[in-house]
Design a protein around this motif. Sequence first.
Motif, PDB file in Angstrom:
ATOM      1  N   ARG A   1       0.882  -1.191   0.042  1.00 50.39           N
ATOM      2  CA  ARG A   1       0.021  -0.054  -0.101  1.00 50.39           C
ATOM      3  C   ARG A   1       0.929   1.242  -0.111  1.00 50.39           C
ATOM      4  NH1 ARG A   1      -5.207  -0.295   3.899  1.00 50.39           N
ATOM      5  NH2 ARG A   1      -6.137  -2.280   2.981  1.00 50.39           N
ATOM      6  N   SER A   2       0.464   2.414  -0.733  1.00 51.06           N
ATOM      7  CA  SER A   2       1.031   3.601  -0.476  1.00 51.06           C
ATOM      8  C   SER A   2       1.020   4.222   0.831  1.00 51.06           C
ATOM      9  CB  SER A   2       0.545   4.748  -1.493  1.00 51.06           C
ATOM     10  OG  SER A   2      -0.742   4.971  -0.983  1.00 51.06           O
ATOM     11  N   THR A   3       2.072   5.068   1.267  1.00 48.44           N
ATOM     12  CA  THR A   3       2.025   5.521   2.552  1.00 48.44           C
ATOM     13  C   THR A   3       0.723   6.461   2.671  1.00 48.44           C
ATOM     14  OG1 THR A   3       4.539   5.881   2.150  1.00 48.44           O
ATOM     15  CG2 THR A   3       3.334   6.893   4.358  1.00 48.44           C
ATOM     16  N   ALA A   4       0.258   7.209   1.859  1.00 48.29           N
ATOM     17  CA  ALA A   4      -0.951   7.751   2.256  1.00 48.29           C
ATOM     18  C   ALA A   4      -1.932   7.016   2.306  1.00 48.29           C
ATOM     19  CB  ALA A   4      -1.205   8.712   0.867  1.00 48.29           C
ATOM     20  N   THR A   5      -2.166   5.765   1.592  1.00 46.28           N
ATOM     21  CA  THR A   5      -3.275   4.693   2.069  1.00 46.28           C
ATOM     22  C   THR A   5      -3.270   4.169   3.325  1.00 46.28           C
ATOM     23  OG1 THR A   5      -3.570   4.409  -0.360  1.00 46.28           O
ATOM     24  CG2 THR A   5      -4.492   2.805   0.940  1.00 46.28           C
ATOM     25  N   LEU A   6      -1.871   3.868   3.552  1.00 48.52           N
ATOM     26  CA  LEU A   6      -1.657   3.293   4.951  1.00 48.52           C
ATOM     27  C   LEU A   6      -1.942   4.217   6.030  1.00 48.52           C
ATOM     28  CD1 LEU A   6      -0.466   0.703   6.263  1.00 48.52           C
ATOM     29  CD2 LEU A   6       1.636   1.846   6.239  1.00 48.52           C
ATOM     30  N   HIS A   7      -1.783   5.465   5.883  1.00 49.62           N
ATOM     31  CA  HIS A   7      -1.752   6.350   6.998  1.00 49.62           C
ATOM     32  C   HIS A   7      -3.588   6.557   7.288  1.00 49.62           C
ATOM     33  CE1 HIS A   7       2.284   8.455   6.481  1.00 49.62           C
ATOM     34  NE2 HIS A   7       2.013   7.186   7.525  1.00 49.62           N
ATOM     35  N   ARG A   8      -4.171   6.676   6.168  1.00 44.88           N
ATOM     36  CA  ARG A   8      -5.665   6.427   6.170  1.00 44.88           C
ATOM     37  C   ARG A   8      -6.107   5.473   6.958  1.00 44.88           C
ATOM     38  NH1 ARG A   8      -5.385   8.963   0.985  1.00 44.88           N
ATOM     39  NH2 ARG A   8      -5.664   6.818  -0.066  1.00 44.88           N
TER      40      ARG A   8
END
Length: 812
Positions: free
Chosen positions: A192-199
Motif C-alpha cells: 500500500r502507498s504511505t498515504a493509503t496506509l495512514h488513512r
Amino acid sequence: MMAIMHIQRFLQPTLIEQIETTPVVIVEGARAVGKTWLLRELKNANFVSASFTMTDPTQLAAASENPLAWLRSLPRPFAIDEAQLLPELPVALKALLDETDESVRCVLTGSAAIGQTGLGGTDPLARRASRLTLEPLSEAEITAAESGPWSVVDQLFDGIPQTGLSVPLPLNWEERIIRGGLPRYRIMNAERSTATLHRQIGQDIRSLLTDDVMPEERMDSRIAHDVLTHLLMHPGGELNTTAIARSIGIDVRTVNRYIDILERRFLVDELPNFHRPSKKSVRSTAKCYPADSALSGSVLFATDRTMAEASTRGGMLEAHVVQQIKAHLGWAETTVTLSHWRENKNGRTSEVDLVLQDARGRLVAIEIKASGVVSSSHFRGIRAFKNYYGDRFHRGFVIGTGEQAVAFDDDLWALPLNALSQIQLWHSPEEASVQSSAVVPHPSSGFQEVDTVPVLEEAKIFVSYSHQDQESSTGGDIRQFATDVVDALEGIHGRTVQLFLDVKDVRWGDDLWSRLDDELQASTFLVPFITPRYLKSEGCRREFTSFSEAAQRNGSEQLLLPLIWITPPTLHSETLTDPIVERLQATLHLDVTAARRADRGSADYANLVEVVAENLEKIIVDRESTPEAANDLSADQQPEGEPEPGLDEYLANVEELMPQAERTLSTFLENFTDLADELQNTIGRFQAQNPTQLRASMVLVGNTLKEPNERLTVSARAAITTWDHLMTNLNRSLSLYSDIGSQEAPQDLMETLRSMANQLEEMDTAELEGIAHQMPKMSSKLVPTSKALLSAVGTIRSMEASLRSWLSAIED
C-alpha cells in the motif's frame, strides 16, 4: 496474514519457558500486534490444548454468566484471547488456582491491561502470573535469517561493537520508520502507498477509541482522540499536561486520566526521568512515545510534514530507536528498566535520550542523532551523565545513521542504526571477552581520540549583519534565519552551539577582536550575511576583515561561511576593486537569497536553513577532527620557533593536492550531471492522469533518485574538503607573490586552474537551479533531491568564483 507466518517472534521462546514454569502467563500488547497469531502457533506446537476468544459473543456470554464454572470446563492448558473484555476473569481465575493448588496452566492475551484493578485496585493474580508485552515487530525480527533470537539490550551492556565493519543503511530506511512494526501495517499491507496506509491507521485509531476495548471504562472518544493526536504529533516530547489541557480546552486532571486510558490501550508509552526533580510528579518530567512509529507518522504526515524536516526526522528516529529497544527488552537475558535523563544544575541543563539500568545497577546512556556523522560534541550529554553517576556509569552510545561503529573511548561508541537489527555488527561473546580488554578509539575513524586530542569547547557562531537590513522592509529577518539554522544544527545533527547576535550578546564587540586569535584556536565561526548595505557598512567591513585575517593567520579560512542574503552588484563584477569582494569570492559561500523572500513555513525556506546547517556541521566536524591544523598538506600553523612556510612550500602543497582536487572535482561534476539526467529521464517516464497517479509517480521518482542523490552528496563533501585545502595554499601563495613583486606563477599551474574554472563554468546550473526550486512544490518526495541540487549549484558557482578571483589577482 500468511506473510507474517515466515517471521519468527523473538519473544516466543521466552513465552514457552514461562508457560512451563508459571500458572498464568499474561501477554499484553496493542491490537493487531500479533497476539492471536502467537496463540495459534502455541496451539499448533501443543503448548496449549485449546484457545478461546472473548470477541466471540457466545463464549463471552457463557463466561460472563458464571466465570468460575466456565473456567472449570476448559481443557488444560488453555488460552483466552482478548481477556480484558471479561473484567471478572482475573478474580475467577484466582479462585480456580486456589482450588486446584495452582496445577492450572493458561495464557491470557489482551489489547489492554488485564486484571490489575480487580481487588480494590490490587492484582488478583499477583505472584501467580508472569507478564510479557508483545511489542511491534523489531527490525531484528523482520531482517533475521538464521541468526535466531538475540537481544541488542544484552549487547549494549556486555557486547562489543564491530568497529571497521561498514554496513550501509537500506535506501528505504526512512520509509521503514514511517511504516513502523505493527504486522498489519508493515507486513500484510506492505504494497500500500504511505498515504493509503495512514488513512487506514487513522480509521483503526478511531475504531480503537470507540470500541468497547475495556468494558466499564467511561471515556469520550473525541477527547481521547484529541489528547492522542497531541501526543503523537510530538514523539519523544516531554509530557506537558498543562499545554495539552490548554490546547484542547479541558482541565489537567482530565488530560492525565486520558493519558492513562491511552497507555492501558497500548497506544502510547511514557518514560520517566531517571533524575526526578524534587516537588515534581513523575509524569511532569516524563517523555512520551507512540507505541509504534507508524502511529505518529499517520498524524504528522497528514499535516504535510515530511522526514526532510529536522524536528520530524529527529522525533521519528528517536521513537523508532525507543521502539526497537523496548521490543528487545522482552526477550533479553539482562533485566533492564528504561528511562530518560534530564537535569538542571547551576542553570545548565544536561540530558540523555535513553538510560538503561540493569539489576546490578549498571547504567547505559544513549543519545539518538539523525546524522550520519558523529562527533565528540554529540557525547556532551553522555559525559555529563557519566560525571553525575560516576562508577555506576557503564557505557555510552550515540546512535546515528552512519555505516559503522566507532570507539571514542573505552566506554563510548558511535553506533550505526543497523546495530539494532544486525547481530553481525557485534562481536560474538568469545570475541567480546577478548576485545573488552583492548578497546581503544578507532585510529582511522576520522574522529577524535579522546586521550590524545583535546575536545573542543562548545562551538560559537557569531552573526555579522547590517542592522539597516534587519530593520528595513526589504531586508528580511536575518536574526530569525540565523536562529533557525542553529535549531536545525541541533535537530538534525545533534549539535548544540552558542549563537551570538550583537543585539543581545555583550561578548560580540571590540573585546572579541582583541582576543580573536585565541578564539580561533578553540571553535569560533563567523557567519556574515552579505548585502549591498553590508559592503558599505564600516562596522560590517571591519568584522569581516578582522575575522578573515585572523582566520588566515591561524590556517583556518574554513571558519567563515558567508551567506549571500541580497546579492551585491559588485559580487560578480569582472573588475575587482573591493578587497572584501575579492576575499569573499575566494571563500566558499552560500547563496540564500531565496530565504529572504520565502515564507518561513515554506519548503524553500526549510531547504535553505538545512543546507546552511549541513555546511556548518561539516566545517565544525572538520575543525574538531584537526583542531590544530586544517590538513597535513595544507599550510599548517608552525610550531613555536619554526619559520613560516615560504612560497616554495605552498606551491609544493598545491602540486601535491592538485591530482586529488582534479579527481574529486571530476567525480562531483559527473555525479551532478548524472543526477540531473536521471531526474529528467525519470520524470519523463511517468504520466499521471489523476492526483492518485501523480502521488504514486512522485513516490517512484523520489525512490529512483535516492541513490544518485546520495552519490552526489558524498562526492560533493569530498570535493569541498579538498578544495578548501587547495584554496588555502593558493591564497597564501598569492599574498607572497604580491610581496615578491615581479615573479610569475608557473604556467602549467595557471593552465590547470583555468581549465578547472572553464570546466565549472560549462556546467548548466541556471536551468537546474530553477527546477530545483520548484521541486518541493511538486512533491515532498523530491525535497532531498532539491536540496542536493541547490547545494551542488552553490558549490559549483563558489568554486568557479574562487578560481577566477585567484587567476585575476595573479595576472594583475
